[in-house]
Design a protein around this motif. Structure first.
Motif, PDB file in Angstrom:
ATOM      1  N   ILE A 246       0.857  -1.195   0.000  1.00 24.43           N
ATOM      2  CA  ILE A 246       0.000   0.000   0.000  1.00 24.43           C
ATOM      3  C   ILE A 246       0.893   1.244   0.000  1.00 24.43           C
ATOM      4  N   ARG A 247       0.599   2.153  -0.920  1.00 19.81           N
ATOM      5  CA  ARG A 247       1.431   3.358  -1.039  1.00 19.81           C
ATOM      6  C   ARG A 247       0.938   4.407  -0.051  1.00 19.81           C
ATOM      7  N   ALA A 248       1.473   4.343   1.154  1.00 20.09           N
ATOM      8  CA  ALA A 248       1.079   5.296   2.188  1.00 20.09           C
ATOM      9  C   ALA A 248       2.181   6.331   2.395  1.00 20.09           C
ATOM     10  N   LYS A 249       1.749   7.557   2.706  1.00 18.42           N
ATOM     11  CA  LYS A 249       2.749   8.588   3.068  1.00 18.42           C
ATOM     12  C   LYS A 249       3.038   8.531   4.558  1.00 18.42           C
ATOM     13  N   LEU A 250       2.021   8.195   5.321  1.00 14.56           N
ATOM     14  CA  LEU A 250       2.174   8.091   6.778  1.00 14.56           C
ATOM     15  C   LEU A 250       1.509   6.803   7.237  1.00 14.56           C
ATOM     16  N   ALA A 251       2.194   6.048   8.069  1.00 20.89           N
ATOM     17  CA  ALA A 251       1.603   4.838   8.644  1.00 20.89           C
ATOM     18  C   ALA A 251       1.447   5.042  10.148  1.00 20.89           C
ATOM     19  N   VAL A 252       0.295   4.663  10.673  1.00 23.85           N
ATOM     20  CA  VAL A 252       0.063   4.742  12.118  1.00 23.85           C
ATOM     21  C   VAL A 252      -0.038   3.315  12.639  1.00 23.85           C
ATOM     22  N   PRO A 253       0.981   2.855  13.382  1.00 25.51           N
ATOM     23  CA  PRO A 253       0.914   1.511  13.963  1.00 25.51           C
ATOM     24  C   PRO A 253      -0.061   1.492  15.137  1.00 25.51           C
ATOM     25  N   GLY A 254      -0.379   0.303  15.616  1.00 28.49           N
ATOM     26  CA  GLY A 254      -1.174   0.208  16.846  1.00 28.49           C
ATOM     27  C   GLY A 254      -0.360   0.615  18.062  1.00 28.49           C
ATOM     28  N   HIS A 255       0.963   0.391  17.975  1.00 28.68           N
ATOM     29  CA  HIS A 255       1.871   0.731  19.081  1.00 28.68           C
ATOM     30  C   HIS A 255       3.184   1.239  18.495  1.00 28.68           C
ATOM     31  N   GLY A 256       3.698   2.318  19.044  1.00 27.39           N
ATOM     32  CA  GLY A 256       4.961   2.882  18.576  1.00 27.39           C
ATOM     33  C   GLY A 256       4.766   3.818  17.395  1.00 27.39           C
ATOM     34  N   ARG A 257       5.889   4.306  16.865  1.00 25.32           N
ATOM     35  CA  ARG A 257       5.840   5.275  15.766  1.00 25.32           C
ATOM     36  C   ARG A 257       6.504   4.721  14.518  1.00 25.32           C
ATOM     37  N   ALA A 258       5.843   4.866  13.414  1.00 25.04           N
ATOM     38  CA  ALA A 258       6.420   4.452  12.131  1.00 25.04           C
ATOM     39  C   ALA A 258       7.089   5.668  11.503  1.00 25.04           C
ATOM     40  N   LEU A 259       8.412   5.667  11.460  1.00 28.37           N
ATOM     41  CA  LEU A 259       9.111   6.833  10.931  1.00 28.37           C
ATOM     42  C   LEU A 259       9.221   6.774   9.413  1.00 28.37           C
ATOM     43  N   ALA A 260       9.173   5.589   8.855  1.00 24.46           N
ATOM     44  CA  ALA A 260       9.220   5.466   7.393  1.00 24.46           C
ATOM     45  C   ALA A 260       8.365   4.282   6.974  1.00 24.46           C
ATOM     46  N   TRP A 261       7.709   4.445   5.853  1.00 23.84           N
ATOM     47  CA  TRP A 261       6.842   3.374   5.346  1.00 23.84           C
ATOM     48  C   TRP A 261       7.331   2.933   3.974  1.00 23.84           C
ATOM     49  N   PRO A 262       7.458   1.631   3.692  1.00 26.55           N
ATOM     50  CA  PRO A 262       7.087   0.494   4.554  1.00 26.55           C
ATOM     51  C   PRO A 262       8.243  -0.045   5.414  1.00 26.55           C
ATOM     52  N   ASP A 263       9.356   0.700   5.491  1.00 22.89           N
ATOM     53  CA  ASP A 263      10.505   0.195   6.262  1.00 22.89           C
ATOM     54  C   ASP A 263      10.146  -0.109   7.718  1.00 22.89           C
ATOM     55  N   ALA A 264       9.186   0.639   8.271  1.00 17.70           N
ATOM     56  CA  ALA A 264       8.808   0.453   9.678  1.00 17.70           C
ATOM     57  C   ALA A 264       8.314  -0.966   9.943  1.00 17.70           C
ATOM     58  N   LEU A 265       7.918  -1.634   8.878  1.00 19.15           N
ATOM     59  CA  LEU A 265       7.338  -2.965   9.008  1.00 19.15           C
ATOM     60  C   LEU A 265       8.389  -4.091   9.061  1.00 19.15           C
ATOM     61  N   VAL A 266       9.594  -3.763   8.640  1.00 17.06           N
ATOM     62  CA  VAL A 266      10.622  -4.801   8.461  1.00 17.06           C
ATOM     63  C   VAL A 266      10.999  -5.533   9.760  1.00 17.06           C
ATOM     64  N   PRO A 267      11.269  -4.826  10.873  1.00 17.19           N
ATOM     65  CA  PRO A 267      11.632  -5.566  12.094  1.00 17.19           C
ATOM     66  C   PRO A 267      10.544  -6.548  12.543  1.00 17.19           C
ATOM     67  N   GLU A 268       9.276  -6.130  12.454  1.00 21.59           N
ATOM     68  CA  GLU A 268       8.184  -7.026  12.822  1.00 21.59           C
ATOM     69  C   GLU A 268       8.158  -8.257  11.916  1.00 21.59           C
ATOM     70  N   GLN A 269       8.337  -8.012  10.636  1.00 20.46           N
ATOM     71  CA  GLN A 269       8.328  -9.119   9.674  1.00 20.46           C
ATOM     72  C   GLN A 269       9.459 -10.105   9.999  1.00 20.46           C
ATOM     73  N   HIS A 270      10.637  -9.587  10.297  1.00 21.40           N
ATOM     74  CA  HIS A 270      11.763 -10.464  10.650  1.00 21.40           C
ATOM     75  C   HIS A 270      11.479 -11.256  11.923  1.00 21.40           C
ATOM     76  N   TYR A 271      10.927 -10.561  12.920  1.00 22.12           N
ATOM     77  CA  TYR A 271      10.607 -11.247  14.177  1.00 22.12           C
ATOM     78  C   TYR A 271       9.647 -12.413  13.922  1.00 22.12           C
ATOM     79  N   LEU A 272       8.591 -12.161  13.158  1.00 19.54           N
ATOM     80  CA  LEU A 272       7.586 -13.210  12.930  1.00 19.54           C
ATOM     81  C   LEU A 272       8.135 -14.329  12.054  1.00 19.54           C
ATOM     82  N   GLU A 273       8.959 -13.971  11.077  1.00 18.81           N
ATOM     83  CA  GLU A 273       9.578 -15.009  10.229  1.00 18.81           C
ATOM     84  C   GLU A 273      10.531 -15.879  11.060  1.00 18.81           C
ATOM     85  N   ASP A 274      11.337 -15.238  11.913  1.00 17.43           N
ATOM     86  CA  ASP A 274      12.268 -15.989  12.769  1.00 17.43           C
ATOM     87  C   ASP A 274      11.507 -16.859  13.773  1.00 17.43           C
TER      88      ASP A 274
END
Ligand code: ZN
Length: 325
Positions: A246-274
């Motif tokens: 999704i081409r978003a300019k601003l992402a609002v997570p449920g918890h914490g701050r997303a400083l860049a989109w979609p990069d903000a999603l990468v740590p979560e994705q790694h955690y769940l994949e691991d």
């Protein structure tokens, strides 16, 4: 101060009597204050305005406590020409009311929609503060049922753990359900709602404001706070792949701050994949659930609230993957 001055000029026994009366009067005033809620106000409630008509309150990165009034999730609202839509309402009535007051400082137009991103208590118990506005309460097609199944237990725990800070918190079930996708018109401003297959929970709903390209992800996105798995790991990872596009300019997570989109999603994705890889390996090695919980510590040291949620995630992943091919 004035009553103390008056008391000082009285004889001792009269003074004691008056102190007693004064104390009672103070108690009565305090009680009345409690009854109308003045003693149950959040000390502060900051709202940011990152784009025209978009307002975000970032909750604390903490567990729900009486001291924080359950103000631990991100919430906000979007303002159109005719209506306001609220997106999540916080963990207690007090948080919902603070959000409502923040809205009233911005605009007098009505709150027509209260949208819940999922069933978890830190996102829904402020709904009660908006009931008198008579909005449509909107949620995933499974949300009403999930609230019926879990809501009373959530409310009991909230009252037990937060006591007075949980005052007037209540279960408010959705009046409008989203099965796949839906649009909400705020007057010259459309919000696109999307209901997801089971991921973080079985009630995940995202909200996209087309005008500002703001994407509200609820708990499909955790930043800082360790991701929480209360649905389906395979579905969670599949949802992340889709939302990432999704081409978003601003992402609002449920918890914490997303400083860049979609990069903000990468740590979560790694955690769940691991998590998936390590739990899968543990099951293949015929380790028990207890052994797996004790040994799988992916992401340790990288996330807030890790000790509170990680082992639960391992347990949920194990239960899901145990019967997978
Ligand atoms: Zn959640």
């Amino acid at each position: 101060m004035r009553s103390e001055g008056a008391l000082r000029s009285l004889p001792a026994h009269r003074m004691r009597h008056c102190r007693c009366v004064a104390a009672l009067a103070w108690c009565a005033i305090a009680w009345a204050g409690m009854a109308i809620g003045t003693a149950r106000e959040l000390p502060e409630f900051a709202v940011e305005n990152p784009a025209p008509g978009v307002y975000v309150h970032y909750g604390q990165q903490a567990e729900m406590t009486a001291a924080n009034f359950g103000d631990v999730a991100n919430l906000g609202f979007v303002v159109g020409s005719r209506c306001v839509a609220v997106i999540d309402t916080g963990g207690t009535y007090a948080v919902g009311r603070a959000l409502r007051q923040a809205i009233r400082r911005v605009t007098a137009i009505p709150v027509c929609f209260v949208i819940n991103t999922h069933v978890h208590p830190d996102h829904v118990f402020g709904n009660a503060a908006f009931v008198d506005d008579h909005p449509a309460f909107i949620g995933h097609v499974h949300l009403a049922d999930a609230l019926r199944r879990r809501g009373q237990n959530y409310l009991n725990a909230l009252n037990r753990d937060l006591g007075d800070a949980a005052w007037r918190s209540a279960i408010v079930v959705p009046t409008r359900a989203v099965a796949t996708s839906d649009d909400v018109d705020l007057g010259g401003r459309i919000l696109q709602l999307h209901a997801w297959p089971t991921a973080h929970t079985d009630t995940d709903l995202t909200v996209f404001d087309r005008e500002s390209a703001t994407l509200w992800l609820g708990d499909l996105l955790f930043v800082g706070h360790v991701p929480v798995l209360d649905g389906n790991l395979r579905g969670f990872l599949a949802a992340l792949t889709e939302v990432k596009a999704i081409r978003a300019k601003l992402a609002v997570p449920g918890h914490g701050r997303a400083l860049a989109w979609p990069d903000a999603l990468v740590p979560e994705q790694h955690y769940l994949e691991d998590l998936r890889a390590e739990v899968r390996a543990a099951i293949d090695a015929r380790r028990t659930l207890a052994e797996t919980v004790a040994s799988v510590d992916v992401g340790r040291g990288q996330w807030l609230l890790y000790d509170q949620f990680h082992r639960r995630n391992v347990t949920a992943a194990y239960a899901e993957l145990e019967w997978d091919d």
